[in-house]
Design a protein around this motif. Structure first.
Motif, PDB file in Angstrom:
ATOM      1  N   GLN A  98       4.100   5.928  -5.280  1.00 31.44           N
ATOM      2  CA  GLN A  98       4.048   6.085  -6.730  1.00 31.44           C
ATOM      3  C   GLN A  98       2.992   7.110  -7.135  1.00 31.44           C
ATOM      4  O   GLN A  98       3.220   7.938  -8.029  1.00 31.44           O
ATOM      5  CB  GLN A  98       3.746   4.737  -7.386  1.00 31.44           C
ATOM      6  N   ALA A  99       1.835   7.035  -6.460  1.00 36.65           N
ATOM      7  CA  ALA A  99       0.758   7.969  -6.801  1.00 36.65           C
ATOM      8  C   ALA A  99       1.187   9.398  -6.557  1.00 36.65           C
ATOM      9  O   ALA A  99       0.868  10.313  -7.357  1.00 36.65           O
ATOM     10  CB  ALA A  99      -0.489   7.635  -5.992  1.00 36.65           C
ATOM     11  N   ASN A 100       1.885   9.650  -5.451  1.00 35.65           N
ATOM     12  CA  ASN A 100       2.354  11.008  -5.161  1.00 35.65           C
ATOM     13  C   ASN A 100       3.371  11.480  -6.188  1.00 35.65           C
ATOM     14  O   ASN A 100       3.378  12.655  -6.577  1.00 35.65           O
ATOM     15  CB  ASN A 100       2.952  11.071  -3.756  1.00 35.65           C
ATOM     16  N   THR A 101       4.230  10.576  -6.642  1.00 32.02           N
ATOM     17  CA  THR A 101       5.195  10.977  -7.684  1.00 32.02           C
ATOM     18  C   THR A 101       4.477  11.273  -8.989  1.00 32.02           C
ATOM     19  O   THR A 101       4.901  12.151  -9.761  1.00 32.02           O
ATOM     20  CB  THR A 101       6.247   9.879  -7.901  1.00 32.02           C
ATOM     21  N   LYS A 102       3.357  10.565  -9.268  1.00 30.87           N
ATOM     22  CA  LYS A 102       2.578  10.848 -10.474  1.00 30.87           C
ATOM     23  C   LYS A 102       1.966  12.239 -10.402  1.00 30.87           C
ATOM     24  O   LYS A 102       1.850  12.945 -11.407  1.00 30.87           O
ATOM     25  CB  LYS A 102       1.490   9.800 -10.658  1.00 30.87           C
ATOM     26  N   VAL A 103       1.517  12.656  -9.211  1.00 31.73           N
ATOM     27  CA  VAL A 103       0.970  14.004  -9.047  1.00 31.73           C
ATOM     28  C   VAL A 103       2.031  15.050  -9.365  1.00 31.73           C
ATOM     29  O   VAL A 103       1.762  16.066 -10.030  1.00 31.73           O
ATOM     30  CB  VAL A 103       0.436  14.187  -7.612  1.00 31.73           C
ATOM     31  N   ILE A 104       3.265  14.804  -8.896  1.00 34.28           N
ATOM     32  CA  ILE A 104       4.357  15.745  -9.195  1.00 34.28           C
ATOM     33  C   ILE A 104       4.593  15.796 -10.693  1.00 34.28           C
ATOM     34  O   ILE A 104       4.775  16.879 -11.279  1.00 34.28           O
ATOM     35  CB  ILE A 104       5.636  15.312  -8.453  1.00 34.28           C
ATOM     36  N   THR A 105       4.590  14.614 -11.342  1.00 32.36           N
ATOM     37  CA  THR A 105       4.801  14.582 -12.799  1.00 32.36           C
ATOM     38  C   THR A 105       3.693  15.325 -13.529  1.00 32.36           C
ATOM     39  O   THR A 105       3.948  16.115 -14.470  1.00 32.36           O
ATOM     40  CB  THR A 105       4.852  13.121 -13.277  1.00 32.36           C
ATOM     41  N   ALA A 106       2.431  15.087 -13.113  1.00 32.93           N
ATOM     42  CA  ALA A 106       1.304  15.764 -13.771  1.00 32.93           C
ATOM     43  C   ALA A 106       1.371  17.273 -13.571  1.00 32.93           C
ATOM     44  O   ALA A 106       1.113  18.059 -14.513  1.00 32.93           O
ATOM     45  CB  ALA A 106      -0.007  15.209 -13.224  1.00 32.93           C
ATOM     46  N   ILE A 108       0.845  -1.204   0.000  1.00 31.98           N
ATOM     47  CA  ILE A 108       0.000   0.000   0.000  1.00 31.98           C
ATOM     48  C   ILE A 108       0.872   1.243   0.000  1.00 31.98           C
ATOM     49  O   ILE A 108       0.613   2.225  -0.720  1.00 31.98           O
ATOM     50  CB  ILE A 108      -0.940  -0.017   1.211  1.00 31.98           C
ATOM     51  N   THR A 109       1.936   1.222   0.819  1.00 30.92           N
ATOM     52  CA  THR A 109       2.834   2.371   0.906  1.00 30.92           C
ATOM     53  C   THR A 109       3.536   2.609  -0.425  1.00 30.92           C
ATOM     54  O   THR A 109       3.715   3.753  -0.872  1.00 30.92           O
ATOM     55  CB  THR A 109       3.870   2.139   2.023  1.00 30.92           C
ATOM     56  N   GLU A 110       3.947   1.509  -1.067  1.00 33.24           N
ATOM     57  CA  GLU A 110       4.613   1.631  -2.366  1.00 33.24           C
ATOM     58  C   GLU A 110       3.692   2.302  -3.385  1.00 33.24           C
ATOM     59  O   GLU A 110       4.109   3.208  -4.116  1.00 33.24           O
ATOM     60  CB  GLU A 110       5.030   0.248  -2.860  1.00 33.24           C
ATOM     61  N   ARG A 111       2.418   1.892  -3.457  1.00 32.03           N
ATOM     62  CA  ARG A 111       1.479   2.488  -4.408  1.00 32.03           C
ATOM     63  C   ARG A 111       1.192   3.939  -4.061  1.00 32.03           C
ATOM     64  O   ARG A 111       1.075   4.795  -4.954  1.00 32.03           O
ATOM     65  CB  ARG A 111       0.173   1.693  -4.407  1.00 32.03           C
ATOM     66  N   ALA A 112       1.100   4.235  -2.763  1.00 34.98           N
ATOM     67  CA  ALA A 112       0.865   5.622  -2.359  1.00 34.98           C
ATOM     68  C   ALA A 112       2.049   6.495  -2.742  1.00 34.98           C
ATOM     69  O   ALA A 112       1.872   7.649  -3.181  1.00 34.98           O
ATOM     70  CB  ALA A 112       0.612   5.689  -0.854  1.00 34.98           C
TER      71      ALA A 112
END
Length: 539
Positions: A519-527, A513-517
């Protein structure tokens, strides 16, 4: 747009912290007494775009418009749930079955540190240690009247040393102790026959004796004896009489070779009685076929029951004593019964034993203890040829004279006796109450120390400092020192160690769960970066 980047960055940082905690938990899955940590998050201060408004007669109310600014780590808490006890078979390994902490010293932070790790060891100086730290507890104890020991847990604790301390001196060696008291318990058979020679409750008269023939080449026999020394070998010598043919000159010789009785020109066809100078009596049976020769025999008093006691002098030399009982007299008027007792010894080195008397039982078979003429705690003196006499109290106040359902209950035995030979400490064991008991080469056991435990009002406020240690903080409250099993603590289990309480499957789930969270936060930075790039490219 910038706010989204900063929010995502805080999310990455928070999830990285949680991943660090998960990694540490998994790394310590086999660490003795380790307690897993859990991470909790909290949102950061939100930016208020517009405040909330109340309703009016013409308009409804509106909620506040707020924009969150990210996440922060709120706490990393410790789960103090007890881990499973794992058997090790090592006598100095100990686990706590509930709450509580071992108290150790020797660290650099504070006077005491605390641990759940019970992998104790004894160093070359006798210190009880865990990972090099000194285990603390109580050293001073008192011996109770019943032979048990008690520690005063209200006293200050000290580092435990198995070999010596300021209260008990050298514990690695046990000095010889003279016997001062022996206690008998059990039941005397009320159906036993009273001695036929007894004339009163306190007068048993002569006790009959039985004989065991060792050799017989004379054709004569010993039919009865009285007044002879128990288990001593006597010799009856028959010589042809020079006065009358067919008669004999007879001598009785004791175990030391002394002639104690003689008969001259005795006709054995009707038997004979030899009476010694010290009250010895030997009766020979009638014989028409007696011949000259010697006959050896041993004599033993006809005691109703006997029990053995091992007593020690001040030098640690042991002597076997026999406490013998014979039913004496029954008073039909009052229903009272008396028993005669006599303490004897055949051990080498014993020159004499002084200790005999009477016990009085009422009509119900209960021992009468308030009659000064019938002491239930007589003093016994054992004189030895080494000059180290033993003076001891024989406590018989627990005896009965009542019919029992099981004949095995009709036994008198020694329930306790003090005194011992010198000994060397050979082994230690730890009880569920934390008392460390030493076993010595002479078979004796003695308490060496008592392990102390600590409790906290808020154990969650403890701070980890490594080496499986915790120290108290401003939020733990003052710790209390208690014995194992008291003050809400658990008892100790010897030969076991507490395993880590890390739930490995749970940690793997949290890690995914922590790994996906993360990754999701890094996707927000990318977006957010792509949006900013688009905005810049508009110029």
């Amino acid at each position: 747009m910038m706010a989204s980047i900063y929010s995502a960055v805080s999310g990455v940082s928070a999830q990285a912290t949680k991943l660090d905690v998960i990694a540490n938990n998994i790394a310590n899955v086999s660490t003795t007494g380790y307690k897993q940590q859990n991470v909790t998050f909290s949102d950061l201060l939100s930016q208020t775009i517009s405040g909330a408004t109340g309703s009016s007669a013409t308009r409804g109310g509106t909620n506040a418009v707020q924009l969150g600014l990210g996440v922060a780590v709120a706490s990393t808490s410790i789960d103090f749930t007890a881990g499973t006890a794992q058997s090790t078979g090592v006598g100095t390994d100990v686990s706590i079955g509930g709450t509580g902490f071992f108290i150790v010293s020797g660290g650099t932070e504070g006077k005491y540190q605390f641990t759940r790790d019970g992998s104790f060891d004894v160093d070359e100086d006798g210190n009880l240690t865990v990972n090099g730290y000194l285990v603390n507890g109580w050293l001073s104890y008192t011996e109770n009247a019943d032979g048990t020991y008690s520690y005063d847990t209200s006293k200050d604790i000290s580092a435990i040393n198995i070999y010596s301390d300021i209260y008990n001196g050298d514990k690695s060696q046990l000095a010889a102790e003279a016997t001062t008291k022996a206690t008998l318990t059990g039941t005397l058979d009320p159906s036993a026959d009273a001695n036929s020679n007894a004339t009163a409750l306190n007068s048993i008269g002569e006790l009959s004796q039985t004989t065991t023939i060792k050799s017989n080449s004379t054709g004569a026999s010993v039919s009865s004896t009285t007044g002879l020394t128990d288990s001593s070998v006597y010799t009856v010598t028959l010589k042809d009489s020079t006065v009358t043919s067919g008669n004999f000159d007879i001598t009785l010789t004791d175990a030391d070779g002394n002639v104690v009785a003689t008969l001259t020109d005795e006709d054995l066809s009707d038997g004979a009685t030899l009476t010694g100078t010290n009250g010895e009596t030997v009766v020979l049976g009638a014989s028409d076929s007696a011949t000259a020769g010697t006959m050896k025999f041993t004599s033993a008093t006809d005691w109703t029951t006997s029990t053995s006691v091992t007593a020690y002098d001040s030098k640690g030399t042991s002597y076997d004593l026999s406490v013998n009982f014979a039913k004496c007299y029954y008073d039909s008027t009052t229903g009272t019964t008396s028993w005669y007792y006599d303490v004897t010894s055949t051990s080498d080195g014993v020159t004499s034993v002084t200790g005999s008397g009477y016990l009085l039982f009422d009509s119900d078979g209960k021992l009468i203890t308030d009659n000064g003429s019938y002491s239930t705690t007589p003093s016994i003196t054992v004189a030895t040829d080494e000059g180290s006499d033993i003076t001891m109290t024989l406590d018989m106040s627990g005896l009965l004279s009542q019919t029992q359902d099981d004949e095995d209950d009709m036994i008198v035995s020694v329930s306790s006796v003090d005194g011992c030979a010198a000994g060397t400490l050979t082994d230690i064991s730890i009880g569920s109450d934390g008392v460390i008991t030493g076993t010595y080469s002479n078979g004796e056991t003695r308490p060496l120390a008592m392990i102390a435990l600590a409790t906290f009002q808020n154990e969650g406020g403890l701070e980890k400092i490594g080496d499986n240690l915790y120290v108290q903080t401003a939020n733990t409250g003052t710790f209390k020192i208690v014995a194992a099993g008291a003050g809400g603590t658990g008892t100790l289990s010897t030969g076991t160690l507490e395993m880590s309480n890390v739930d490995l499957s749970g940690q793997f789930s949290e890690m995914m769960i922590t790994e996906r969270a993360y990754q999701a936060n890094t996707k927000v930075i990318t977006a957010s970066d792509e949006c900013l790039q688009t905005l810049i490219n508009m110029i």
